[in-house]
Design an enzyme around this catalytic site. Structure first.
Site, short mmCIF file in Angstrom:
data_model
loop_
_atom_site.label_atom_id
_atom_site.label_comp_id
_atom_site.label_asym_id
_atom_site.label_seq_id
_atom_site.Cartn_x
_atom_site.Cartn_y
_atom_site.Cartn_z
N ILE A 16 0.82 -1.20 0.00
CA ILE A 16 0.00 0.00 0.00
C ILE A 16 0.86 1.26 0.00
O ILE A 16 0.55 2.24 -0.68
CB ILE A 16 -0.96 -0.02 1.21
N ARG A 132 2.93 12.26 15.66
CA ARG A 132 3.33 13.32 16.58
C ARG A 132 4.37 14.24 15.96
O ARG A 132 4.25 15.48 16.02
CB ARG A 132 3.86 12.72 17.87
N TYR A 176 -2.03 -8.08 16.15
CA TYR A 176 -2.35 -7.23 15.00
C TYR A 176 -3.70 -6.54 15.20
O TYR A 176 -3.82 -5.32 15.00
CB TYR A 176 -2.37 -8.06 13.72
N LYS A 180 -4.55 -2.43 15.53
CA LYS A 180 -5.42 -1.69 14.63
C LYS A 180 -6.61 -1.07 15.35
O LYS A 180 -7.10 -0.01 14.97
CB LYS A 180 -5.89 -2.60 13.49
N THR A 211 -0.95 -7.82 -0.88
CA THR A 211 0.31 -7.14 -0.58
C THR A 211 1.33 -8.16 -0.12
O THR A 211 0.97 -9.29 0.24
CB THR A 211 0.13 -6.09 0.54
#
Length: 271
Positions: A16, A132, A176, A180, A211
Protein backbone atom coordinates in the site's frame (compact mmCIF):
# COMPACT_ATOMS: atom_id res chain seq x y z
CA UNK A 1 -7.26 14.30 -6.11
CA UNK A 2 -6.00 17.84 -5.30
CA UNK A 3 -2.66 16.87 -3.71
CA UNK A 4 -0.21 19.55 -4.91
CA UNK A 5 1.92 19.58 -1.74
CA UNK A 6 4.60 17.42 -0.13
CA UNK A 7 3.87 13.91 1.13
CA UNK A 8 5.62 11.63 3.62
CA UNK A 9 4.87 7.92 3.32
CA UNK A 10 6.12 5.21 5.66
CA UNK A 11 6.35 1.61 4.56
CA UNK A 12 6.81 2.97 1.05
CA UNK A 13 8.96 0.15 -0.34
CA UNK A 14 6.07 -2.21 -1.05
CA UNK A 15 2.35 -2.83 -0.90
CA UNK A 16 0.00 0.00 0.00
CA UNK A 17 2.85 2.41 0.76
CA UNK A 18 4.39 1.87 -2.66
CA UNK A 19 1.01 2.32 -4.34
CA UNK A 20 0.55 5.59 -2.45
CA UNK A 21 3.94 6.86 -3.61
CA UNK A 22 3.03 6.19 -7.24
CA UNK A 23 -0.42 7.72 -6.81
CA UNK A 24 0.78 10.94 -5.15
CA UNK A 25 3.40 11.43 -7.86
CA UNK A 26 0.93 10.74 -10.68
CA UNK A 27 -1.60 13.16 -9.17
CA UNK A 28 0.86 16.07 -9.09
CA UNK A 29 2.49 16.09 -5.65
CA UNK A 30 5.44 18.48 -5.44
CA UNK A 31 7.57 16.03 -3.48
CA UNK A 32 7.69 12.70 -1.69
CA UNK A 33 9.60 11.57 1.39
CA UNK A 34 9.62 7.78 1.29
CA UNK A 35 10.46 5.94 4.52
CA UNK A 36 11.19 2.23 4.89
CA UNK A 37 13.77 -0.08 6.41
CA UNK A 38 14.78 -1.30 2.94
CA UNK A 39 16.64 1.51 1.19
CA UNK A 40 17.40 -0.59 -1.89
CA UNK A 41 13.71 -1.32 -2.39
CA UNK A 42 12.95 2.38 -1.97
CA UNK A 43 15.43 3.14 -4.77
CA UNK A 44 13.47 0.77 -7.01
CA UNK A 45 10.24 2.57 -6.12
CA UNK A 46 11.82 5.90 -7.00
CA UNK A 47 12.90 4.53 -10.39
CA UNK A 48 9.41 3.15 -10.98
CA UNK A 49 7.88 6.55 -10.21
CA UNK A 50 10.23 8.31 -12.62
CA UNK A 51 9.40 5.79 -15.35
CA UNK A 52 5.65 6.12 -14.80
CA UNK A 53 5.81 9.91 -14.92
CA UNK A 54 7.87 9.77 -18.12
CA UNK A 55 5.44 7.32 -19.75
CA UNK A 56 2.51 9.57 -18.88
CA UNK A 57 4.31 12.61 -20.21
CA UNK A 58 4.10 14.40 -16.85
CA UNK A 59 6.73 17.11 -16.98
CA UNK A 60 6.19 18.57 -13.51
CA UNK A 61 9.16 17.70 -11.32
CA UNK A 62 8.45 15.62 -8.21
CA UNK A 63 11.22 15.85 -5.64
CA UNK A 64 11.83 12.43 -4.07
CA UNK A 65 13.72 11.88 -0.83
CA UNK A 66 14.51 8.36 0.41
CA UNK A 67 15.20 7.55 4.05
CA UNK A 68 15.91 4.28 5.85
CA UNK A 69 13.77 4.69 8.96
CA UNK A 70 12.66 2.37 11.74
CA UNK A 71 9.31 3.89 12.75
CA UNK A 72 9.48 2.27 16.18
CA UNK A 73 12.63 4.30 16.96
CA UNK A 74 11.43 7.57 18.48
CA UNK A 75 14.63 9.58 18.01
CA UNK A 76 15.06 8.36 14.44
CA UNK A 77 11.51 9.37 13.52
CA UNK A 78 11.75 12.79 15.15
CA UNK A 79 15.05 13.61 13.45
CA UNK A 80 14.07 12.36 9.98
CA UNK A 81 10.63 13.99 9.89
CA UNK A 82 12.17 17.34 10.85
CA UNK A 83 14.92 16.83 8.27
CA UNK A 84 12.58 16.23 5.31
CA UNK A 85 10.27 19.04 6.44
CA UNK A 86 13.22 21.44 6.36
CA UNK A 87 14.26 20.15 2.95
CA UNK A 88 10.79 20.56 1.46
CA UNK A 89 9.95 23.74 3.36
CA UNK A 90 6.69 22.19 4.61
CA UNK A 91 4.91 18.88 5.03
CA UNK A 92 1.35 18.52 3.75
CA UNK A 93 0.38 14.85 3.81
CA UNK A 94 1.45 11.88 5.89
CA UNK A 95 0.54 8.24 5.23
CA UNK A 96 1.33 5.84 8.07
CA UNK A 97 1.62 2.67 5.98
CA UNK A 98 4.45 0.88 7.80
CA UNK A 99 3.17 -2.26 9.46
CA UNK A 100 3.74 -5.93 10.21
CA UNK A 101 1.38 -8.86 10.82
CA UNK A 102 1.61 -12.28 12.35
CA UNK A 103 -0.70 -15.17 13.14
CA UNK A 104 -0.55 -16.74 16.61
CA UNK A 105 -1.27 -20.48 16.47
CA UNK A 106 -3.54 -21.38 19.36
CA UNK A 107 -4.77 -17.83 19.83
CA UNK A 108 -4.21 -15.30 22.60
CA UNK A 109 -3.15 -17.88 25.20
CA UNK A 110 -0.06 -18.71 23.17
CA UNK A 111 1.11 -15.29 21.97
CA UNK A 112 4.81 -14.75 22.63
CA UNK A 113 5.46 -11.52 24.50
CA UNK A 114 8.22 -10.60 22.05
CA UNK A 115 5.82 -10.95 19.10
CA UNK A 116 3.17 -8.88 20.86
CA UNK A 117 5.64 -6.10 21.61
CA UNK A 118 7.14 -6.06 18.11
CA UNK A 119 3.76 -5.74 16.37
CA UNK A 120 2.49 -3.07 18.77
CA UNK A 121 5.79 -1.17 18.53
CA UNK A 122 5.66 -0.94 14.73
CA UNK A 123 1.95 -0.71 13.99
CA UNK A 124 0.71 1.46 16.84
CA UNK A 125 3.62 3.14 18.59
CA UNK A 126 5.40 3.74 15.27
CA UNK A 127 2.30 5.38 13.81
CA UNK A 128 2.04 7.55 16.92
CA UNK A 129 5.69 8.63 16.65
CA UNK A 130 5.24 9.65 13.00
CA UNK A 131 1.91 11.38 13.65
CA UNK A 132 3.33 13.32 16.58
CA UNK A 133 6.45 14.46 14.73
CA UNK A 134 4.47 15.45 11.64
CA UNK A 135 1.77 17.26 13.62
CA UNK A 136 4.38 19.44 15.30
CA UNK A 137 5.54 20.55 11.85
CA UNK A 138 2.07 20.96 10.33
CA UNK A 139 0.60 23.03 13.15
CA UNK A 140 3.25 25.71 12.55
CA UNK A 141 2.65 26.17 8.81
CA UNK A 142 0.10 28.07 6.75
CA UNK A 143 -2.75 26.16 5.07
CA UNK A 144 -2.05 24.78 1.63
CA UNK A 145 -4.18 26.11 -1.22
CA UNK A 146 -6.31 23.99 -3.50
CA UNK A 147 -4.85 23.54 -6.99
CA UNK A 148 -8.43 23.38 -8.31
CA UNK A 149 -10.16 26.46 -6.92
CA UNK A 150 -7.49 28.20 -4.80
CA UNK A 151 -9.34 27.89 -1.48
CA UNK A 152 -7.35 27.34 1.74
CA UNK A 153 -7.56 23.66 2.58
CA UNK A 154 -5.62 22.58 5.65
CA UNK A 155 -2.37 22.92 7.52
CA UNK A 156 -1.83 19.22 7.03
CA UNK A 157 -3.54 15.88 6.56
CA UNK A 158 -2.52 12.62 8.21
CA UNK A 159 -3.92 9.27 7.11
CA UNK A 160 -3.36 6.30 9.38
CA UNK A 161 -3.73 2.73 8.16
CA UNK A 162 -6.23 0.71 10.12
CA UNK A 163 -7.88 -2.50 9.01
CA UNK A 164 -11.17 -4.33 9.12
CA UNK A 165 -9.55 -5.70 12.27
CA UNK A 166 -9.96 -2.26 13.82
CA UNK A 167 -13.60 -3.20 14.40
CA UNK A 168 -13.72 -6.98 13.95
CA UNK A 169 -11.93 -9.78 15.72
CA UNK A 170 -10.25 -12.42 13.57
CA UNK A 171 -8.88 -15.68 15.03
CA UNK A 172 -5.18 -15.96 15.86
CA UNK A 173 -4.58 -12.24 15.21
CA UNK A 174 -4.35 -11.00 18.78
CA UNK A 175 -1.52 -8.49 18.49
CA UNK A 176 -2.35 -7.23 15.00
CA UNK A 177 -6.04 -6.71 15.78
CA UNK A 178 -5.17 -4.93 19.02
CA UNK A 179 -2.77 -2.62 17.19
CA UNK A 180 -5.42 -1.69 14.63
CA UNK A 181 -8.08 -1.06 17.28
CA UNK A 182 -5.49 1.28 18.79
CA UNK A 183 -4.97 3.06 15.47
CA UNK A 184 -8.69 3.83 15.34
CA UNK A 185 -8.56 5.33 18.83
CA UNK A 186 -5.40 7.31 18.04
CA UNK A 187 -7.02 8.76 14.94
CA UNK A 188 -10.22 9.79 16.65
CA UNK A 189 -8.63 11.48 19.64
CA UNK A 190 -5.90 13.25 17.62
CA UNK A 191 -8.41 14.51 15.06
CA UNK A 192 -10.48 15.97 17.90
CA UNK A 193 -7.38 17.71 19.25
CA UNK A 194 -6.58 19.58 16.05
CA UNK A 195 -9.71 19.87 13.89
CA UNK A 196 -10.05 23.55 14.85
CA UNK A 197 -6.45 24.18 13.80
CA UNK A 198 -6.83 22.91 10.25
CA UNK A 199 -5.00 19.61 10.80
CA UNK A 200 -7.12 16.74 9.50
CA UNK A 201 -6.49 13.19 10.72
CA UNK A 202 -8.35 10.21 9.28
CA UNK A 203 -7.91 6.45 9.06
CA UNK A 204 -8.44 4.09 6.14
CA UNK A 205 -9.39 0.52 6.98
CA UNK A 206 -8.54 -1.89 4.16
CA UNK A 207 -10.08 -5.30 3.81
CA UNK A 208 -8.26 -8.29 2.37
CA UNK A 209 -5.65 -6.79 0.05
CA UNK A 210 -2.96 -8.33 -2.13
CA UNK A 211 0.31 -7.14 -0.58
CA UNK A 212 3.62 -8.73 0.45
CA UNK A 213 2.39 -8.57 4.04
CA UNK A 214 -0.60 -10.77 3.23
CA UNK A 215 1.25 -13.16 0.91
CA UNK A 216 2.76 -15.07 3.83
CA UNK A 217 1.47 -18.66 3.46
CA UNK A 218 -0.18 -18.85 6.86
CA UNK A 219 -1.88 -15.47 6.33
CA UNK A 220 -2.85 -16.07 2.70
CA UNK A 221 -4.57 -19.36 3.45
CA UNK A 222 -6.86 -17.77 6.02
CA UNK A 223 -7.49 -14.77 3.77
CA UNK A 224 -8.64 -16.87 0.84
CA UNK A 225 -11.08 -18.72 3.09
CA UNK A 226 -12.44 -15.44 4.46
CA UNK A 227 -12.77 -13.85 1.03
CA UNK A 228 -14.78 -16.82 -0.22
CA UNK A 229 -17.16 -16.77 2.74
CA UNK A 230 -17.29 -13.18 3.99
CA UNK A 231 -16.49 -10.61 1.28
CA UNK A 232 -19.58 -9.68 -0.75
CA UNK A 233 -17.47 -8.62 -3.76
CA UNK A 234 -15.84 -12.08 -3.73
CA UNK A 235 -12.30 -10.84 -4.32
CA UNK A 236 -9.33 -9.22 -2.66
CA UNK A 237 -8.51 -5.55 -3.15
CA UNK A 238 -5.44 -4.14 -4.87
CA UNK A 239 -2.98 -1.72 -3.26
CA UNK A 240 -3.94 0.96 -5.79
CA UNK A 241 -7.59 0.72 -4.73
CA UNK A 242 -6.52 1.41 -1.15
CA UNK A 243 -4.21 4.22 -2.31
CA UNK A 244 -7.11 5.92 -4.09
CA UNK A 245 -8.98 6.09 -0.80
CA UNK A 246 -5.90 7.43 0.97
CA UNK A 247 -5.40 10.19 -1.59
CA UNK A 248 -9.03 11.18 -1.18
CA UNK A 249 -8.58 11.51 2.59
CA UNK A 250 -5.30 13.41 2.21
CA UNK A 251 -6.32 15.80 -0.55
CA UNK A 252 -8.60 18.75 -1.09
CA UNK A 253 -11.56 16.61 -2.09
CA UNK A 254 -12.06 15.74 1.59
CA UNK A 255 -11.52 19.21 3.06
CA UNK A 256 -14.47 18.83 5.49
CA UNK A 257 -13.56 15.28 6.59
CA UNK A 258 -11.70 14.52 9.80
CA UNK A 259 -11.85 11.80 12.43
CA UNK A 260 -13.38 9.44 9.88
CA UNK A 261 -12.70 5.75 9.31
CA UNK A 262 -13.07 4.88 5.63
CA UNK A 263 -13.57 1.15 5.08
CA UNK A 264 -12.31 -0.08 1.71
CA UNK A 265 -13.10 -3.74 2.12
CA UNK A 266 -15.33 -5.09 -0.64
CA UNK A 267 -18.30 -4.94 1.72
CA UNK A 268 -16.83 -7.10 4.52
CA UNK A 269 -17.90 -4.81 7.37
CA UNK A 270 -21.41 -4.18 6.00
CA UNK A 271 -22.48 -7.49 7.52
Amino acid sequence: MDVPGFALITGAASGIGQACALAFASEGAAGLALFDLNLEALSNVKLEIENVLAEKGISKHCQIELRAVNVSNEDEVNFTVREVARKFGRLDYVVNAAGIAMKHPGGAAYVETSDWQRILNVNLTGSFFVLRAAARVMLQQNPILSNIDGRPLQRGAIVNIGSIQAVAGIPASTAYSTSKHGILGLTRTASEDYAKDGLRINVICPGYTETPLTSQPEVLKVMKEKVASSVPMQRMGSPREIADGILYLAGGRSSFVTGTALFVDGGYTQR
